[in-house]
Design a protein around this motif. Structure first.
Motif, PDB file in Angstrom:
ATOM      1  N   ASP A   1       3.247 -14.624  -5.458  1.00 29.23           N
ATOM      2  CA  ASP A   1       3.706 -13.795  -4.339  1.00 29.23           C
ATOM      3  C   ASP A   1       4.842 -12.873  -4.768  1.00 29.23           C
ATOM      4  O   ASP A   1       4.893 -11.694  -4.377  1.00 29.23           O
ATOM      5  CB  ASP A   1       4.172 -14.677  -3.183  1.00 29.23           C
ATOM      6  N   ALA A   2       5.763 -13.393  -5.583  1.00 28.75           N
ATOM      7  CA  ALA A   2       6.883 -12.572  -6.038  1.00 28.75           C
ATOM      8  C   ALA A   2       6.394 -11.412  -6.899  1.00 28.75           C
ATOM      9  O   ALA A   2       6.820 -10.259  -6.713  1.00 28.75           O
ATOM     10  CB  ALA A   2       7.874 -13.438  -6.818  1.00 28.75           C
ATOM     11  N   PHE A   3       5.503 -11.688  -7.832  1.00 25.04           N
ATOM     12  CA  PHE A   3       4.964 -10.623  -8.686  1.00 25.04           C
ATOM     13  C   PHE A   3       4.162  -9.613  -7.856  1.00 25.04           C
ATOM     14  O   PHE A   3       4.254  -8.403  -8.061  1.00 25.04           O
ATOM     15  CB  PHE A   3       4.071 -11.218  -9.777  1.00 25.04           C
ATOM     16  N   ASN A   4       3.377 -10.124  -6.924  1.00 24.83           N
ATOM     17  CA  ASN A   4       2.530  -9.234  -6.134  1.00 24.83           C
ATOM     18  C   ASN A   4       3.345  -8.329  -5.217  1.00 24.83           C
ATOM     19  O   ASN A   4       2.973  -7.176  -4.980  1.00 24.83           O
ATOM     20  CB  ASN A   4       1.517 -10.054  -5.327  1.00 24.83           C
ATOM     21  N   ARG A   5       4.442  -8.826  -4.684  1.00 22.63           N
ATOM     22  CA  ARG A   5       5.305  -7.972  -3.858  1.00 22.63           C
ATOM     23  C   ARG A   5       5.850  -6.802  -4.675  1.00 22.63           C
ATOM     24  O   ARG A   5       5.955  -5.678  -4.180  1.00 22.63           O
ATOM     25  CB  ARG A   5       6.449  -8.791  -3.262  1.00 22.63           C
ATOM     26  N   ARG A   6       6.190  -7.080  -5.931  1.00 19.26           N
ATOM     27  CA  ARG A   6       6.692  -6.005  -6.792  1.00 19.26           C
ATOM     28  C   ARG A   6       5.596  -4.980  -7.066  1.00 19.26           C
ATOM     29  O   ARG A   6       5.860  -3.771  -7.100  1.00 19.26           O
ATOM     30  CB  ARG A   6       7.225  -6.605  -8.092  1.00 19.26           C
ATOM     31  N   SER A   7       4.373  -5.441  -7.251  1.00 18.93           N
ATOM     32  CA  SER A   7       3.267  -4.504  -7.482  1.00 18.93           C
ATOM     33  C   SER A   7       3.000  -3.654  -6.246  1.00 18.93           C
ATOM     34  O   SER A   7       2.729  -2.456  -6.348  1.00 18.93           O
ATOM     35  CB  SER A   7       1.998  -5.281  -7.862  1.00 18.93           C
ATOM     36  N   VAL A   8       3.058  -4.277  -5.085  1.00 19.91           N
ATOM     37  CA  VAL A   8       2.822  -3.549  -3.840  1.00 19.91           C
ATOM     38  C   VAL A   8       3.845  -2.435  -3.668  1.00 19.91           C
ATOM     39  O   VAL A   8       3.528  -1.332  -3.198  1.00 19.91           O
ATOM     40  CB  VAL A   8       2.852  -4.530  -2.644  1.00 19.91           C
ATOM     41  N   ARG A   9       5.090  -2.704  -4.059  1.00 20.50           N
ATOM     42  CA  ARG A   9       6.131  -1.672  -3.949  1.00 20.50           C
ATOM     43  C   ARG A   9       5.957  -0.588  -5.013  1.00 20.50           C
ATOM     44  O   ARG A   9       6.313   0.569  -4.779  1.00 20.50           O
ATOM     45  CB  ARG A   9       7.520  -2.304  -4.081  1.00 20.50           C
ATOM     46  N   ALA A  10       5.433  -0.956  -6.181  1.00 21.98           N
ATOM     47  CA  ALA A  10       5.380  -0.017  -7.303  1.00 21.98           C
ATOM     48  C   ALA A  10       4.213   0.959  -7.209  1.00 21.98           C
ATOM     49  O   ALA A  10       4.319   2.093  -7.685  1.00 21.98           O
ATOM     50  CB  ALA A  10       5.310  -0.782  -8.627  1.00 21.98           C
TER      51      ALA A  10
ATOM     52  N   ILE B   1       0.762 -11.714   1.662  1.00 22.78           N
ATOM     53  CA  ILE B   1       2.122 -11.172   1.696  1.00 22.78           C
ATOM     54  C   ILE B   1       2.201  -9.906   2.550  1.00 22.78           C
ATOM     55  O   ILE B   1       3.217  -9.209   2.538  1.00 22.78           O
ATOM     56  CB  ILE B   1       2.641 -10.880   0.269  1.00 22.78           C
ATOM     57  N   GLY B   2       1.121  -9.613   3.279  1.00 27.85           N
ATOM     58  CA  GLY B   2       1.137  -8.477   4.199  1.00 27.85           C
ATOM     59  C   GLY B   2       1.138  -7.122   3.520  1.00 27.85           C
ATOM     60  O   GLY B   2       1.752  -6.170   4.032  1.00 27.85           O
ATOM     61  N   ALA B   3       0.444  -6.983   2.392  1.00 29.95           N
ATOM     62  CA  ALA B   3       0.413  -5.697   1.675  1.00 29.95           C
ATOM     63  C   ALA B   3      -0.209  -4.617   2.558  1.00 29.95           C
ATOM     64  O   ALA B   3      -1.343  -4.765   3.009  1.00 29.95           O
ATOM     65  CB  ALA B   3      -0.378  -5.833   0.379  1.00 29.95           C
ATOM     66  N   PRO B   4       0.520  -3.509   2.788  1.00 27.04           N
ATOM     67  CA  PRO B   4      -0.012  -2.457   3.669  1.00 27.04           C
ATOM     68  C   PRO B   4      -0.885  -1.438   2.944  1.00 27.04           C
ATOM     69  O   PRO B   4      -1.493  -0.579   3.579  1.00 27.04           O
ATOM     70  CB  PRO B   4       1.267  -1.784   4.181  1.00 27.04           C
ATOM     71  N   ASN B   5      -0.939  -1.505   1.629  1.00 30.47           N
ATOM     72  CA  ASN B   5      -1.611  -0.474   0.832  1.00 30.47           C
ATOM     73  C   ASN B   5      -2.798  -1.033   0.054  1.00 30.47           C
ATOM     74  O   ASN B   5      -3.033  -0.680  -1.099  1.00 30.47           O
ATOM     75  CB  ASN B   5      -0.612   0.179  -0.133  1.00 30.47           C
ATOM     76  N   LEU B   6      -3.548  -1.897   0.706  1.00 28.74           N
ATOM     77  CA  LEU B   6      -4.634  -2.628   0.059  1.00 28.74           C
ATOM     78  C   LEU B   6      -5.982  -2.004   0.405  1.00 28.74           C
ATOM     79  O   LEU B   6      -6.255  -1.676   1.554  1.00 28.74           O
ATOM     80  CB  LEU B   6      -4.599  -4.085   0.513  1.00 28.74           C
ATOM     81  N   THR B   7      -6.845  -1.845  -0.621  1.00 34.20           N
ATOM     82  CA  THR B   7      -8.203  -1.342  -0.435  1.00 34.20           C
ATOM     83  C   THR B   7      -9.161  -2.257  -1.187  1.00 34.20           C
ATOM     84  O   THR B   7      -8.854  -2.698  -2.291  1.00 34.20           O
ATOM     85  CB  THR B   7      -8.340   0.096  -0.977  1.00 34.20           C
ATOM     86  N   ARG B   8     -10.304  -2.529  -0.595  1.00 38.58           N
ATOM     87  CA  ARG B   8     -11.299  -3.377  -1.246  1.00 38.58           C
ATOM     88  C   ARG B   8     -12.517  -2.541  -1.627  1.00 38.58           C
ATOM     89  O   ARG B   8     -13.123  -1.900  -0.767  1.00 38.58           O
ATOM     90  CB  ARG B   8     -11.707  -4.526  -0.330  1.00 38.58           C
ATOM     91  N   ILE B   9     -12.868  -2.548  -2.927  1.00 36.72           N
ATOM     92  CA  ILE B   9     -14.019  -1.795  -3.425  1.00 36.72           C
ATOM     93  C   ILE B   9     -14.820  -2.694  -4.359  1.00 36.72           C
ATOM     94  O   ILE B   9     -14.334  -3.073  -5.428  1.00 36.72           O
ATOM     95  CB  ILE B   9     -13.588  -0.529  -4.197  1.00 36.72           C
ATOM     96  N   PRO B  10     -16.055  -3.040  -4.006  1.00 37.61           N
ATOM     97  CA  PRO B  10     -16.879  -3.836  -4.925  1.00 37.61           C
ATOM     98  C   PRO B  10     -17.226  -3.037  -6.186  1.00 37.61           C
ATOM     99  O   PRO B  10     -17.334  -1.811  -6.150  1.00 37.61           O
ATOM    100  CB  PRO B  10     -18.145  -4.131  -4.109  1.00 37.61           C
ATOM    101  N   LEU B  11     -17.411  -3.744  -7.278  1.00 36.36           N
ATOM    102  CA  LEU B  11     -17.918  -3.125  -8.498  1.00 36.36           C
ATOM    103  C   LEU B  11     -19.436  -3.011  -8.393  1.00 36.36           C
ATOM    104  O   LEU B  11     -20.020  -3.298  -7.357  1.00 36.36           O
ATOM    105  CB  LEU B  11     -17.501  -3.944  -9.719  1.00 36.36           C
TER     106      LEU B  11
ATOM    107  N   ARG C   1      -1.528   2.426  -4.087  1.00 38.58           N
ATOM    108  CA  ARG C   1      -2.687   1.670  -3.618  1.00 38.58           C
ATOM    109  C   ARG C   1      -2.938   0.505  -4.552  1.00 38.58           C
ATOM    110  O   ARG C   1      -2.777   0.615  -5.769  1.00 38.58           O
ATOM    111  CB  ARG C   1      -3.969   2.523  -3.561  1.00 38.58           C
ATOM    112  N   ILE C   2      -3.339  -0.621  -3.958  1.00 42.75           N
ATOM    113  CA  ILE C   2      -3.818  -1.777  -4.698  1.00 42.75           C
ATOM    114  C   ILE C   2      -5.303  -1.909  -4.380  1.00 42.75           C
ATOM    115  O   ILE C   2      -5.690  -1.997  -3.208  1.00 42.75           O
ATOM    116  CB  ILE C   2      -3.088  -3.071  -4.280  1.00 42.75           C
ATOM    117  N   VAL C   3      -6.139  -1.906  -5.408  1.00 46.31           N
ATOM    118  CA  VAL C   3      -7.579  -2.024  -5.215  1.00 46.31           C
ATOM    119  C   VAL C   3      -8.034  -3.403  -5.674  1.00 46.31           C
ATOM    120  O   VAL C   3      -7.762  -3.807  -6.818  1.00 46.31           O
ATOM    121  CB  VAL C   3      -8.349  -0.936  -5.983  1.00 46.31           C
ATOM    122  N   CYS C   4      -8.707  -4.129  -4.790  1.00 48.29           N
ATOM    123  CA  CYS C   4      -9.317  -5.414  -5.131  1.00 48.29           C
ATOM    124  C   CYS C   4     -10.829  -5.296  -4.947  1.00 48.29           C
ATOM    125  O   CYS C   4     -11.301  -4.517  -4.116  1.00 48.29           O
ATOM    126  CB  CYS C   4      -8.766  -6.526  -4.241  1.00 48.29           C
TER     127      CYS C   4
END
Length: 394
Positions: A151-160, A178-188, A163-166
């Motif tokens: 969670d600590a590492f992921n919060r830093r990524s969310v701030r940096a 952790i309530g990431a507001p900038n999350l997008t989901r895209i299948p491969l 967009r975070i793509v999963c």
């Protein structure tokens, strides 16, 4: 738009990550963009070549211990200078470790940045808690510590990153927690022409299994997080239950020697094929198998499993991973360790029906749709993406 992509742990014998980078890069190039991929290599200095996936730059990266030869980019000053030289319109980072600083660099230089999460930190950090014989309270303590650290590492990524793509809901869960507001989901995706039921070969099948035998394939890296010993246990369990099963292990990694010893010690019919460099050969093997076993509990997508489905071969996967949402009903998800039971459940289905269901499921995942979704994210972050690549400089 000049899309500069950075990735670690990509080498000549890496699997899903290398495939995803190649297919996305080729898609970006076909769409008229300028993809530039920066990856670690073994030679000091700088490699630079034009490929089917765009420009590929190699910078020296030392071997990461206990990874079986994977390398990581560490020279931050040199990479920062390279980024300044490349003048990206957008940065796409496929790494959760030594390249996380690039999000901050991009923000300081006014460049949109996207992080693609190809692995689950929560899952990887939970592995030490999944040890046979460990007391329940100690396992729970380690799992909670791993979750807090993730969670600590992921919060830093969310701030940096902007967009975070999963690639799956399972992979996105640790960011949703952790309530990431900038999350997008895209299948491969999967190459539906290369990986096809038409690749089935009697010659290939006969090379690995007898006419009445059940041919299993484990396709993946032989490392701790992939749990390859479960595939060996599946063969042992099947044979103990009267199923004449054999296993081909397609892959390499730090556990190979240990697994070969275990197979010999237990007199198991296991063939270690190593890393298969020819994709057509791999597709033929997958198409000629009865069942593919993908036992890793922390897979965030599982390209090898999807490639097996595209070949018309059902897959038995870990219910703890993201794979159940990828395979749908075209296979079996196993809770715990009974992968032999999962294989028996697949074999109980009508052969033509199970192979048809596998192919039908795979056809829901194409690379063109995946590329288009990634580009939609990139273009939304860079509305002036119609300009010439590198025209606006950081």
């Amino acid at each position: 738009m000049r899309i500069v992509r950075l990735a670690n742990y990509v080498g000549p014998r890496s699997g899903g990550m290398r495939t995803a980078l190649r297919e996305l890069g080729a898609g970006y190039l076909a769409a008229g963009h300028e993809p530039v991929l920066v990856v670690p290599g073994r030679l000091r200095g700088r490699g630079d070549e034009q490929t089917a996936q765009g420009r590929v730059i190699t910078r020296y990266g030392p071997v990461v211990p206990f990874t079986g030869g994977y390398r990581a980019l560490l020279a931050r000053r040199g990479l920062a200078a390279l980024l300044t030289e490349l003048r990206p319109d957008l940065i796409e980072v496929s790494d959760r470790t030594t390249l996380r600083w690039t999000g901050r660099w991009a923000r300081e230089h006014g460049v949109p940045a996207v992080m693609v999460s190809h692995e689950s930190l929560t899952g990887l950090l939970s592995l030490p808690a999944d040890v046979s014989g460990m007391s329940r309270w100690r396992s729970r303590l380690l799992a909670n510590m791993g979750k807090a650290l993730a969670d600590a590492f992921n919060r830093r990524s969310v701030r940096a990153y902007q967009r975070i793509v999963c690639t799956t809901r399972w992979a996105a869960a640790e960011f949703e927690r952790i309530g990431a507001p900038n999350l997008t989901r895209i299948p491969l995706g999967v190459d539906l022409e290369l990986f096809s039921p038409e690749r089935y070969s009697c010659t290939t099948r006969d090379a690995y299994a007898g006419q009445e035998q059940t041919l299993l394939v484990h396709c993946g890296r032989l490392s701790v997080e992939k749990k390859p010993h479960r595939s060996l246990a599946a063969v042992a369990g099947l044979r103990a239950a009267g199923v004449d099963a054999v296993l081909v292990v397609a892959g390499d990694g730090p556990l190979r020697t240990r697994l070969e010893r275990a197979a010999r010690r237990r007199s198991l019919p296991v063939r270690f094929a190593g890393f298969i460099t020819d994709p057509k050969h791999l597709a033929t093997l997958l198409a000629s198998a009865d069942v593919v076993v993908a036992p890793g509990p922390v897979e965030t997508f599982g390209l090898a499993a999807l490639e097996a489905l595209a070949c018309g071969t059902p897959v038995v996967v870990s219910a703890a991973s993201a794979l159940p949402e990828v395979i749908g009903t075209a296979g079996v998800a196993v809770d715990g360790e009974d992968f032999a039971g999962g294989v028996r459940a697949v074999l109980a289905r009508d052969p033509e029906a199970r192979r048809g269901a596998a192919r039908t499921r795979a056809e829901e995942f194409g690379w063109p749709a995946s590329v288009a979704a990634f580009l939609a994210v990139h273009e939304a972050l860079n509305p002036d993406s119609s300009r010439s690549p590198g025209q606006v400089k950081p």
